[in-house]
Design a protein around this motif. Structure first.
Motif, PDB file in Angstrom:
ATOM      1  N   SER A 163       0.958  -1.209  -0.034  1.00 11.41           N
ATOM      2  CA  SER A 163       0.090   0.113   0.246  1.00 11.41           C
ATOM      3  C   SER A 163       0.967   1.338  -0.168  1.00 11.41           C
ATOM      4  O   SER A 163       2.038   1.151   0.604  1.00 11.41           O
ATOM      5  CB  SER A 163      -0.951  -0.133   1.165  1.00 11.41           C
ATOM      6  N   VAL A 164       0.489   2.299  -0.704  1.00  8.31           N
ATOM      7  CA  VAL A 164       1.331   3.585  -0.883  1.00  8.31           C
ATOM      8  C   VAL A 164       1.595   4.141   0.599  1.00  8.31           C
ATOM      9  O   VAL A 164       2.677   4.488   0.966  1.00  8.31           O
ATOM     10  CB  VAL A 164       0.628   4.469  -1.506  1.00  8.31           C
ATOM     11  N   SER A 165       0.612   3.788   1.448  1.00 13.74           N
ATOM     12  CA  SER A 165       0.700   4.484   2.846  1.00 13.74           C
ATOM     13  C   SER A 165       2.026   3.784   3.553  1.00 13.74           C
ATOM     14  O   SER A 165       2.439   4.350   4.612  1.00 13.74           O
ATOM     15  CB  SER A 165      -0.717   4.506   3.599  1.00 13.74           C
ATOM     16  N   GLU A 166       2.221   2.453   3.156  1.00 11.55           N
ATOM     17  CA  GLU A 166       3.410   1.950   3.975  1.00 11.55           C
ATOM     18  C   GLU A 166       4.814   2.114   3.584  1.00 11.55           C
ATOM     19  O   GLU A 166       5.585   1.924   3.924  1.00 11.55           O
ATOM     20  CB  GLU A 166       3.214   0.228   3.775  1.00 11.55           C
ATOM     21  N   LEU A 167       4.808   2.825   2.195  1.00  9.29           N
ATOM     22  CA  LEU A 167       6.197   3.169   1.602  1.00  9.29           C
ATOM     23  C   LEU A 167       7.078   3.708   2.487  1.00  9.29           C
ATOM     24  O   LEU A 167       8.112   3.117   2.832  1.00  9.29           O
ATOM     25  CB  LEU A 167       6.179   3.759   0.320  1.00  9.29           C
ATOM     26  N   THR A 168       6.849   4.748   2.948  1.00  4.68           N
ATOM     27  CA  THR A 168       7.682   5.443   3.631  1.00  4.68           C
ATOM     28  C   THR A 168       8.320   4.770   4.860  1.00  4.68           C
ATOM     29  O   THR A 168       9.592   4.728   5.122  1.00  4.68           O
ATOM     30  CB  THR A 168       6.998   6.859   4.299  1.00  4.68           C
ATOM     31  N   ASN A 169       7.776   4.085   5.721  1.00  5.85           N
ATOM     32  CA  ASN A 169       7.929   3.382   6.844  1.00  5.85           C
ATOM     33  C   ASN A 169       8.912   2.130   6.347  1.00  5.85           C
ATOM     34  O   ASN A 169       9.788   1.728   7.095  1.00  5.85           O
ATOM     35  CB  ASN A 169       6.846   2.626   7.644  1.00  5.85           C
ATOM     36  N   LEU A 170       8.328   1.703   5.230  1.00  7.62           N
ATOM     37  CA  LEU A 170       9.306   0.304   4.585  1.00  7.62           C
ATOM     38  C   LEU A 170      10.665   0.895   4.591  1.00  7.62           C
ATOM     39  O   LEU A 170      11.693   0.245   4.889  1.00  7.62           O
ATOM     40  CB  LEU A 170       8.588  -0.040   3.215  1.00  7.62           C
ATOM     41  N   ILE A 171      10.595   1.849   3.898  1.00  9.23           N
ATOM     42  CA  ILE A 171      12.123   2.371   3.561  1.00  9.23           C
ATOM     43  C   ILE A 171      12.852   3.064   4.534  1.00  9.23           C
ATOM     44  O   ILE A 171      14.009   2.597   4.728  1.00  9.23           O
ATOM     45  CB  ILE A 171      11.948   3.336   2.113  1.00  9.23           C
ATOM     46  N   LYS A 172      12.025   3.743   5.343  1.00 13.93           N
ATOM     47  CA  LYS A 172      12.841   4.052   6.774  1.00 13.93           C
ATOM     48  C   LYS A 172      13.485   3.003   7.265  1.00 13.93           C
ATOM     49  O   LYS A 172      14.679   3.023   7.955  1.00 13.93           O
ATOM     50  CB  LYS A 172      12.200   5.002   7.388  1.00 13.93           C
ATOM     51  N   THR A 173      12.643   2.040   7.575  1.00 11.79           N
ATOM     52  CA  THR A 173      13.125   0.790   8.459  1.00 11.79           C
ATOM     53  C   THR A 173      14.419   0.181   7.699  1.00 11.79           C
ATOM     54  O   THR A 173      15.453  -0.114   8.621  1.00 11.79           O
ATOM     55  CB  THR A 173      12.034   0.025   8.518  1.00 11.79           C
ATOM     56  N   ALA A 174      14.466   0.302   6.370  1.00  5.36           N
ATOM     57  CA  ALA A 174      15.447  -0.371   5.776  1.00  5.36           C
ATOM     58  C   ALA A 174      16.800   0.392   5.736  1.00  5.36           C
ATOM     59  O   ALA A 174      17.874  -0.249   5.896  1.00  5.36           O
ATOM     60  CB  ALA A 174      15.033  -0.741   4.121  1.00  5.36           C
ATOM     61  N   ILE A 175      16.690   1.777   5.991  1.00  8.62           N
ATOM     62  CA  ILE A 175      17.794   2.629   5.990  1.00  8.62           C
ATOM     63  C   ILE A 175      18.559   3.034   7.511  1.00  8.62           C
ATOM     64  O   ILE A 175      19.443   3.751   7.567  1.00  8.62           O
ATOM     65  CB  ILE A 175      17.666   3.920   5.168  1.00  8.62           C
TER      66      ILE A 175
END
Ligand code: GAP
Length: 440
Positions: free
Chosen positions: A427-439
């Motif tokens: 979901s578009v709403s998950e994108l920011t968190n997903l990337i932030k967690t990875a970096i």
């Protein structure tokens, strides 16, 4: 693939994709200098920010510094650099080319033209310049050959401003200059380089414990930036080969394609620097404990070359494999250091509604994660390859389902993993968190 191939391919990728260019290239270059392009600068900044976070901001016993590159020449007279910061040089009697004697297999024969080499002499690597309008010896100054001294000469200032408890350290990132006889191996041996250094001040009988703690912390750093530990080795320097200021040094060596060589150094510098500066400047550089004990602190110095970090990170990340039946080259950066964290694509660039939605998602992401890129050139397969080559860990594609063509998938996108090529819908709403967690 031979080792030489790897360096050639890496240098070519670094230039083609805007990581690293030869310095002053349009004028034929300047040996020992390289310029970082847009992606190289982003990679370098990510590395320096991580270092600052781990070793300065992340600790309560560390203070950051940013000292001047030009220092009073007496600093370098006191440390012994003016007299002894030298490498052995030999010159060919015929073609006049100069070489570092300790890097030659045969010290008698010129490796370029085969003629006889002249006698060995010490060549001082300090780069000098003149400061001010006077052209006499009083105007001579040196571009610092290490950032370290900027911290030693400010030891008293920091004590007076912050009254730190023992042990504590100063950390600094900055340029250093060495007139290397033979700069070589891309950004390995440069004349203009950058260092990230720590001077950690301890009670004299506490040095062994601090040395061990910093040895472990330097190992953790390798993992943090994605330097392959399996090809990094800790080498205890033989007492006979120690620098004049050191009682113990461990070099962290990396298996570069051109051989196993120094990446970082960890040195026990005793009280050499503070005691020498105190004597030469007549300024008291002792530390006063709360109980009234006075002593000149001893120093543990973890020293990291920025450029060698970048070379080791690039070499650790450089990968060739096959994906979907076709060969590819990619940089397997840890998302933490990747210059671009994610690229956003509209599936087709001639569909305004797709482009508008993709643009909206891109701009929302960019507000939170500035290192996000937009890519609408060529087909999606080509964009994937292009992003893989610069090490972008995630590619996000906006398609007709995002717009609601399939109602269940409205406001979802595909996110593709660089290493496996696998795509999943999120979901578009998950994108920011997903990337932030990875970096993180
Ligand atoms: N303050 C201690 C010091 O300067 P060093 O071993 O001479 O010690 C520290 O240098 C680090 O700086 C090295 O481990 C390496 O990472 C980097 N470095 C030194 N000379 C370099 C050069 N010519 N080009 C690129 N990096 C260099």
């Amino acid at each position: 693939m031979t080792h030489d191939d790897t360096m050639e391919k890496l240098i070519s990728l670094a230039k083609r994709r805007g990581f690293i260019y030869q310095g002053s290239e349009i004028y034929g270059g300047l040996a020992g200098t390289y310029d970082y392009g847009p992606l190289g600068t982003a990679l370098k900044n990510n590395i320096k920010n991580l270092w600052w976070r781990k070793f300065v901001n992340g600790r309560d016993d560390m203070y950051g510094m940013d000292a001047a590159i030009l220092m009073n020449a007496r600093v370098w007279e006191t440390t012994g650099h003016v007299a002894g910061f030298a490498d052995p040089l030999v010159e060919c009697t015929k073609c006049k080319k100069r070489f570092r004697a300790d890097q030659l297999e045969d010290r008698t024969k010129c490796p370029e033209c085969g003629s006889v080499l002249g006698p060995e002499r010490q060549f001082n690597m300090m780069l000098s310049t003149r400061v001010g309008a006077m052209e006499d010896s009083s105007s001579v100054s040196y571009l610092r050959p290490e950032t370290a001294q900027g911290m030693f000469v400010n030891f008293k200032n920091v004590i007076d401003s912050f009254h730190p408890k023992m042990p504590f350290g100063l950390g600094q990132i900055g340029k250093a200059f060495r007139n290397e006889i033979t700069p070589r191996d891309f950004i390995f041996r440069l004349r203009e380089l950058e260092q990230m250094e720590i001077e950690y001040f301890v009670r004299p009988n506490d040095w062994e414990r601090a040395f061990e703690e910093w040895r472990v912390a330097m190992g953790e750093w390798l993992d943090l930036v994605g330097i392959n530990r399996a090809i990094t080795h800790e080498v205890e320097i033989d007492p006979a080969d120690l620098a004049h200021y050191s009682k113990r040094t461990i070099d962290f060596e990396f298996e570069y394609p051109f051989g196993q060589k120094e990446l970082y150094g960890l040195a026990y510098r005793t009280d050499f620097d503070l005691a020498s500066h105190a004597k030469a400047s007549s300024v008291d550089l002792a530390y006063l404990e709360e109980d009234g004990t006075r002593f000149v602190p001893h120093v543990i110095e973890p020293s990291f070359g920025v450029d060698r970090t970048i070379l080791a990170v690039l070499l650790s990340a450089y990968t060739e494999d096959e994906l979907g039946g076709s060969p590819r080259t990619y940089l397997k950066f840890h998302p933490r250091v990747a210059p671009i964290k994610a690229a956003v694509f509209p599936l087709l660039k001639n569909k305004p509604e797709l482009v508008a939605k993709a643009r909206e998602i891109y701009l929302t992401l960019k507000k939170e994660i500035p290192q996000v890129a937009w890519d609408d050139n060529g087909n999606v397969g080509k964009r994937y390859r292009r992003q893989d080559e610069v090490g972008t860990p995630f590619c996000i594609t906006v398609d007709f389902d995002t717009l609601g063509e399939n109602a269940e998938l409205k406001d979802t996108v595909t996110i593709r993993d660089r290493d496996t090529g696998e795509q999943k819908r999120v979901s578009v709403s998950e994108l920011t968190n997903l990337i932030k967690t990875a970096i993180l």
